[in-house]
Design a protein around this motif. Sequence first.
Motif, PDB file in Angstrom:
ATOM      1  N   ASP A 240       0.828  -1.198   0.000  1.00 40.52           N
ATOM      2  CA  ASP A 240       0.000   0.000   0.000  1.00 40.52           C
ATOM      3  C   ASP A 240       0.870   1.258   0.000  1.00 40.52           C
ATOM      4  OD1 ASP A 240      -2.543   1.237   0.057  1.00 40.52           O
ATOM      5  OD2 ASP A 240      -2.351   1.597   2.208  1.00 40.52           O
ATOM      6  N   LYS A 241       1.887   1.265   0.863  1.00 39.13           N
ATOM      7  CA  LYS A 241       2.791   2.409   0.932  1.00 39.13           C
ATOM      8  C   LYS A 241       3.665   2.493  -0.321  1.00 39.13           C
ATOM      9  CE  LYS A 241       4.557   5.908   3.256  1.00 39.13           C
ATOM     10  NZ  LYS A 241       3.748   7.077   3.642  1.00 39.13           N
ATOM     11  N   THR A 242       4.081   1.365  -0.855  1.00 39.07           N
ATOM     12  CA  THR A 242       4.887   1.351  -2.082  1.00 39.07           C
ATOM     13  C   THR A 242       4.122   1.988  -3.234  1.00 39.07           C
ATOM     14  OG1 THR A 242       6.003  -0.676  -1.381  1.00 39.07           O
ATOM     15  CG2 THR A 242       6.119  -0.127  -3.710  1.00 39.07           C
ATOM     16  N   LEU A 243       2.845   1.637  -3.362  1.00 33.48           N
ATOM     17  CA  LEU A 243       2.023   2.220  -4.415  1.00 33.48           C
ATOM     18  C   LEU A 243       1.843   3.717  -4.209  1.00 33.48           C
ATOM     19  CD1 LEU A 243       0.273   1.921  -6.923  1.00 33.48           C
ATOM     20  CD2 LEU A 243      -1.630   1.220  -5.439  1.00 33.48           C
ATOM     21  N   ALA A 244       1.639   4.135  -2.950  1.00 33.61           N
ATOM     22  CA  ALA A 244       1.465   5.566  -2.664  1.00 33.61           C
ATOM     23  C   ALA A 244       2.730   6.352  -3.016  1.00 33.61           C
ATOM     24  CB  ALA A 244       1.106   5.764  -1.193  1.00 33.61           C
ATOM     25  N   ILE A 245       3.905   5.807  -2.661  1.00 29.45           N
ATOM     26  CA  ILE A 245       5.167   6.473  -2.992  1.00 29.45           C
ATOM     27  C   ILE A 245       5.349   6.560  -4.502  1.00 29.45           C
ATOM     28  CG2 ILE A 245       7.681   6.251  -2.857  1.00 29.45           C
ATOM     29  CD1 ILE A 245       7.267   4.884  -0.136  1.00 29.45           C
ATOM     30  N   THR A 246       4.998   5.490  -5.201  1.00 28.44           N
ATOM     31  CA  THR A 246       5.140   5.460  -6.662  1.00 28.44           C
ATOM     32  C   THR A 246       4.210   6.460  -7.322  1.00 28.44           C
ATOM     33  OG1 THR A 246       5.737   3.117  -6.536  1.00 28.44           O
ATOM     34  CG2 THR A 246       5.084   3.956  -8.677  1.00 28.44           C
ATOM     35  N   ALA A 247       2.968   6.527  -6.842  1.00 30.00           N
ATOM     36  CA  ALA A 247       2.020   7.484  -7.410  1.00 30.00           C
ATOM     37  C   ALA A 247       2.487   8.925  -7.195  1.00 30.00           C
ATOM     38  CB  ALA A 247       0.639   7.268  -6.802  1.00 30.00           C
ATOM     39  N   GLU A 248       3.024   9.202  -6.009  1.00 30.71           N
ATOM     40  CA  GLU A 248       3.529  10.546  -5.725  1.00 30.71           C
ATOM     41  C   GLU A 248       4.701  10.890  -6.649  1.00 30.71           C
ATOM     42  OE1 GLU A 248       5.294  13.146  -1.941  1.00 30.71           O
ATOM     43  OE2 GLU A 248       4.907  10.997  -1.738  1.00 30.71           O
ATOM     44  N   TYR A 249       5.579   9.920  -6.845  1.00 32.82           N
ATOM     45  CA  TYR A 249       6.721  10.151  -7.731  1.00 32.82           C
ATOM     46  C   TYR A 249       6.256  10.418  -9.166  1.00 32.82           C
ATOM     47  CZ  TYR A 249      11.012   9.253 -10.357  1.00 32.82           C
ATOM     48  OH  TYR A 249      12.079   9.365 -11.211  1.00 32.82           O
ATOM     49  N   MET A 250       5.276   9.653  -9.627  1.00 33.09           N
ATOM     50  CA  MET A 250       4.784   9.829 -11.000  1.00 33.09           C
ATOM     51  C   MET A 250       4.108  11.182 -11.186  1.00 33.09           C
ATOM     52  SD  MET A 250       3.263   6.001 -11.697  1.00 33.09           S
ATOM     53  CE  MET A 250       2.508   6.471 -13.280  1.00 33.09           C
ATOM     54  N   ASN A 251       3.538  11.713 -10.120  1.00 32.97           N
ATOM     55  CA  ASN A 251       2.872  13.016 -10.224  1.00 32.97           C
ATOM     56  C   ASN A 251       3.855  14.186 -10.171  1.00 32.97           C
ATOM     57  OD1 ASN A 251       0.063  12.427 -10.528  1.00 32.97           O
ATOM     58  ND2 ASN A 251       0.044  11.685  -8.417  1.00 32.97           N
ATOM     59  N   THR A 252       5.089  13.931  -9.723  1.00 33.97           N
ATOM     60  CA  THR A 252       6.072  15.016  -9.616  1.00 33.97           C
ATOM     61  C   THR A 252       7.190  14.903 -10.660  1.00 33.97           C
ATOM     62  OG1 THR A 252       7.259  13.742  -7.931  1.00 33.97           O
ATOM     63  CG2 THR A 252       5.647  15.337  -7.158  1.00 33.97           C
ATOM     64  N   ARG A 253       7.521  13.687 -11.092  1.00 39.56           N
ATOM     65  CA  ARG A 253       8.587  13.478 -12.079  1.00 39.56           C
ATOM     66  C   ARG A 253       8.084  13.890 -13.455  1.00 39.56           C
ATOM     67  NH1 ARG A 253      12.357  13.236 -15.184  1.00 39.56           N
ATOM     68  NH2 ARG A 253      13.799  11.481 -15.433  1.00 39.56           N
ATOM     69  N   LYS A 254       8.854  14.719 -14.121  1.00 32.59           N
ATOM     70  CA  LYS A 254       8.422  15.230 -15.425  1.00 32.59           C
ATOM     71  C   LYS A 254       9.353  14.773 -16.535  1.00 32.59           C
ATOM     72  CE  LYS A 254       5.939  19.353 -13.859  1.00 32.59           C
ATOM     73  NZ  LYS A 254       5.784  20.816 -14.001  1.00 32.59           N
TER      74      LYS A 254
END
Length: 371
Positions: A240-254
């Motif tokens: 659950d936390k791994t997915l949350a970290i990944t989603a946050e990264y995808m929303n900030t990485r350009k």
Amino acid sequence: MDFDFTDDQEQLRDAVRKWVDKGYSFERRRATVKAGGFSRDAFREIAELGLCGLYIPEQYDGMGMGPVEGMVVMEELGRGIVLEPLNQSLIAGGVLSGYAPQAVKSAWLPKIASGEALVVLAYQERAARYRLDSCEAKAAPAPVAYTLTATKSIVPAGDQADAFMVPALLNGQLALFLVERSASGVSTQGYGTQDGSRAAEVTLQNAPATLITLDGLSALEHAVDIGIASACAEAVGVMDKTLAITAEYMNTRKQFGVAIASFQALRHRAADMKMQLELARSMSFYAALKLNAPAPERRAAMARAKYQLGNSMRFVGQQAVQLHGGIGVTDEYIVSHYFKKLTQLEMTFGDSLHHLGEVSERMQDTAGVFA
């Protein structure tokens, strides 16, 4: 069927989550890893929340709770990839409560519940793989109680624990014993594990031991099933936390001036991760609800749950690394530690291939879509 949690269970979840968020930062975890992978202070803090006594009856100073509460707690500890092995206290509390004689219960359960004593399961041997009925350890009667001669591998926090629950052959039959680490003839060799936690090789040479039960195989199977259910719940929290970290990264990485979360192919990958997480969550619920079932039903359920969790852990961990790119495997970045935790959990208490075999062996003649 009502899958809503009770108010007490939600309050328990909230208390553990607050401790993880405020008291177990990534920096504290990194310091613990550098110090050897186990912190007695952190373990005491877990005990102060009452978590070590979850499966211990109230008459022995425990909380007298059940598998669902255990699942809730382990999920939250998984979110913080907590190193200290609470699952071992759950195993010890459950097994001693169910199988030990009254004198052993009175001597050890209050100490386990308070966190004064860390009792861990020492059952793995080099030649056994994941088979529980394969054991070379030997027990012999002694003037006072028994003595054990054994070598057990990958014992969680083995050089820090206060006592071990050890299966050994007594007159050709598997029995379960309690051995104190401070006893004569006990030696340990500690080392760090893949996820940063601590384990040890434990060697017993005519070490004095207390009998827990002569029905050692039943007790050992129950102990491992408690461990499997705990590992499944912990893995759900990690994923659950791994997915949350990944989603946050995808929303900030350009890339190309836009967040990579806008790329359809990557969104599909994230959606697949979510699907695997929810499959794992449902099977973790299943494992918790079956933990008090009759032994044949319980054993089959744990194998099914661990097989699905193993597949989900591998998929979610690998996809998280892929979606992060090179930073996903660096020690400085947190997701690599979640990936390592998932990798280790997949092999804990039996890997996916082992449990696929267990599921197959336990299939009945009526199994299948045409039954």
